[in-house]
Design a protein around this motif. Structure first.
Motif, mmCIF file in Angstrom:
data_model
loop_
_atom_site.group_PDB
_atom_site.id
_atom_site.type_symbol
_atom_site.label_atom_id
_atom_site.label_comp_id
_atom_site.label_asym_id
_atom_site.label_seq_id
_atom_site.Cartn_x
_atom_site.Cartn_y
_atom_site.Cartn_z
ATOM 1 N N ASP A 192 8.783 -2.627 -9.169
ATOM 2 C CA ASP A 192 8.844 -2.701 -10.629
ATOM 3 C C ASP A 192 7.772 -3.621 -11.211
ATOM 4 N N ASP A 193 7.061 -4.346 -10.364
ATOM 5 C CA ASP A 193 6.043 -5.293 -10.824
ATOM 6 C C ASP A 193 4.795 -4.527 -11.255
ATOM 7 N N ARG A 194 4.552 -4.510 -12.537
ATOM 8 C CA ARG A 194 3.407 -3.764 -13.088
ATOM 9 C C ARG A 194 2.061 -4.419 -12.724
ATOM 10 N N ALA A 195 2.089 -5.657 -12.282
ATOM 11 C CA ALA A 195 0.856 -6.376 -11.950
ATOM 12 C C ALA A 195 0.435 -6.159 -10.499
ATOM 13 N N ARG A 196 1.207 -5.399 -9.724
ATOM 14 C CA ARG A 196 0.912 -5.221 -8.304
ATOM 15 C C ARG A 196 -0.156 -4.152 -8.096
ATOM 16 N N ILE A 197 -1.317 -4.406 -8.640
ATOM 17 C CA ILE A 197 -2.408 -3.453 -8.531
ATOM 18 C C ILE A 197 -3.404 -3.981 -7.504
ATOM 19 N N SER A 198 -3.459 -3.294 -6.379
ATOM 20 C CA SER A 198 -4.456 -3.604 -5.359
ATOM 21 C C SER A 198 -4.772 -2.298 -4.653
ATOM 22 N N ALA A 199 -5.870 -2.282 -3.945
ATOM 23 C CA ALA A 199 -6.241 -1.059 -3.213
ATOM 24 C C ALA A 199 -5.174 -0.702 -2.193
ATOM 25 N N ASP A 200 -4.625 -1.710 -1.502
ATOM 26 C CA ASP A 200 -3.593 -1.441 -0.494
ATOM 27 C C ASP A 200 -2.322 -0.880 -1.129
ATOM 28 N N GLU A 236 6.292 1.571 2.897
ATOM 29 C CA GLU A 236 6.172 0.514 3.910
ATOM 30 C C GLU A 236 5.548 1.054 5.199
ATOM 31 N N LEU A 237 5.855 2.283 5.558
ATOM 32 C CA LEU A 237 5.231 2.873 6.753
ATOM 33 C C LEU A 237 3.722 3.048 6.580
ATOM 34 N N ILE A 238 3.284 3.349 5.367
ATOM 35 C CA ILE A 238 1.838 3.412 5.084
ATOM 36 C C ILE A 238 1.227 2.030 5.295
ATOM 37 N N HIS A 239 1.897 0.995 4.806
ATOM 38 C CA HIS A 239 1.409 -0.371 5.041
ATOM 39 C C HIS A 239 1.307 -0.658 6.535
ATOM 40 N N VAL A 240 2.321 -0.279 7.298
ATOM 41 C CA VAL A 240 2.290 -0.517 8.749
ATOM 42 C C VAL A 240 1.080 0.175 9.359
ATOM 43 N N ARG A 241 0.876 1.412 9.001
ATOM 44 C CA ARG A 241 -0.200 2.214 9.603
ATOM 45 C C ARG A 241 -1.591 1.743 9.178
ATOM 46 N N LYS A 242 -1.733 1.338 7.919
ATOM 47 C CA LYS A 242 -3.075 1.104 7.392
ATOM 48 C C LYS A 242 -3.424 -0.335 7.043
ATOM 49 N N HIS A 243 -2.428 -1.181 6.796
ATOM 50 C CA HIS A 243 -2.762 -2.480 6.209
ATOM 51 C C HIS A 243 -2.343 -3.702 7.024
ATOM 52 N N LEU A 244 -1.329 -3.575 7.844
ATOM 53 C CA LEU A 244 -0.912 -4.737 8.638
ATOM 54 C C LEU A 244 -1.909 -5.007 9.753
ATOM 55 N N ASP A 267 1.255 3.612 -2.333
ATOM 56 C CA ASP A 267 1.968 4.429 -3.326
ATOM 57 C C ASP A 267 1.567 5.899 -3.213
ATOM 58 N N LEU A 268 0.269 6.153 -3.222
ATOM 59 C CA LEU A 268 -0.212 7.537 -3.156
ATOM 60 C C LEU A 268 0.134 8.194 -1.831
ATOM 61 N N GLY A 269 0.057 7.437 -0.750
ATOM 62 C CA GLY A 269 0.420 7.968 0.561
ATOM 63 C C GLY A 269 1.886 8.331 0.636
ATOM 64 N N ALA A 270 2.735 7.499 0.067
ATOM 65 C CA ALA A 270 4.176 7.785 0.048
ATOM 66 C C ALA A 270 4.459 9.020 -0.802
ATOM 67 N N GLU A 271 3.834 9.093 -1.961
ATOM 68 C CA GLU A 271 4.016 10.272 -2.811
ATOM 69 C C GLU A 271 3.579 11.538 -2.091
ATOM 70 N N GLU A 272 2.429 11.484 -1.450
ATOM 71 C CA GLU A 272 1.888 12.654 -0.749
ATOM 72 C C GLU A 272 2.774 13.057 0.427
ATOM 73 N N ALA A 273 3.305 12.078 1.152
ATOM 74 C CA ALA A 273 4.170 12.376 2.295
ATOM 75 C C ALA A 273 5.462 13.063 1.848
ATOM 76 N N LEU A 274 5.971 12.664 0.703
ATOM 77 C CA LEU A 274 7.231 13.220 0.222
ATOM 78 C C LEU A 274 7.049 14.537 -0.529
ATOM 79 N N ILE A 275 6.080 14.561 -1.435
ATOM 80 C CA ILE A 275 5.782 15.768 -2.215
ATOM 81 C C ILE A 275 4.265 15.898 -2.277
#
Length: 150
Positions: free
Chosen positions: A64-72, A44-52, A77-85
């Motif tokens: 859990d929604d497998r259909a939630r495929i968008s660039a944002d 959500e913080l990535i969304h705040v920084r980049k998408h809102l 997702d990738l930003g959160a993964e990178e921030a954590l690990i």
């Protein structure tokens, strides 16, 4: 930051929104686990920084929604993964068991449940490293003052 109990019969994990120009992050603790809490918060913080923006003032997420495929969503997702690990540390590790997860967590100075959560998500096997996840306890126990208000 707003923490809410999971809304029954919904799949809302978190949201990012603007109140005029002020960003708000809301988390529902639908999956009341350490790994999910930190992933959702960072996402959500990535969304705040980049998408809102004023033309796009609200984003709601169901992880859990497998259909939630968008660039944002992919970027968050990738930003959160990178921030954590960070990818470099993840790619250089070979987490297969509790000892490996603990070692990587100590190296990165994060909770071992975050490492276990990444392993589970990437393998699709939600039973792996469940001892780490369960021993971490419920995140909601840290937010009782916010969750008990009407």
């Amino acid at each position: 930051l707003v923490i809410e109990r999971h809304f029954e019969k919904t799949y809302l994990d978190g949201a990012a929104m603007l109140d005029d120009a002020r960003p708000i992050v809301a988390l529902t603790l639908r999956h009341d686990r350490v790994d999910n809490f930190w992933f959702a918060l960072m996402h959500e913080l990535i969304h705040v920084r980049k998408h809102l923006k004023s033309t796009h003032p609200f984003i709601a997420d169901n992880f859990d929604d497998r259909a939630r495929i968008s660039a944002d969503e992919t970027e968050a997702d990738l930003g959160a993964e990178e921030a954590l690990i960070p990818a470099k540390a993840w790619n250089e590790s070979a987490v297969c068991n509790t000892e490996d997860a603990t070692r990587l967590a100590l190296q990165l100075r994060i909770h071992s449940a975050i490492v276990a959560g990444r392993v589970r998500k990437h393998t699709g096997d939600w039973r792996l490293l469940s001892g780490i996840i369960s021993s971490a306890g419920k995140v909601s126990s840290h937010f009782q003052d916010q969750l008990n208000t009407a």
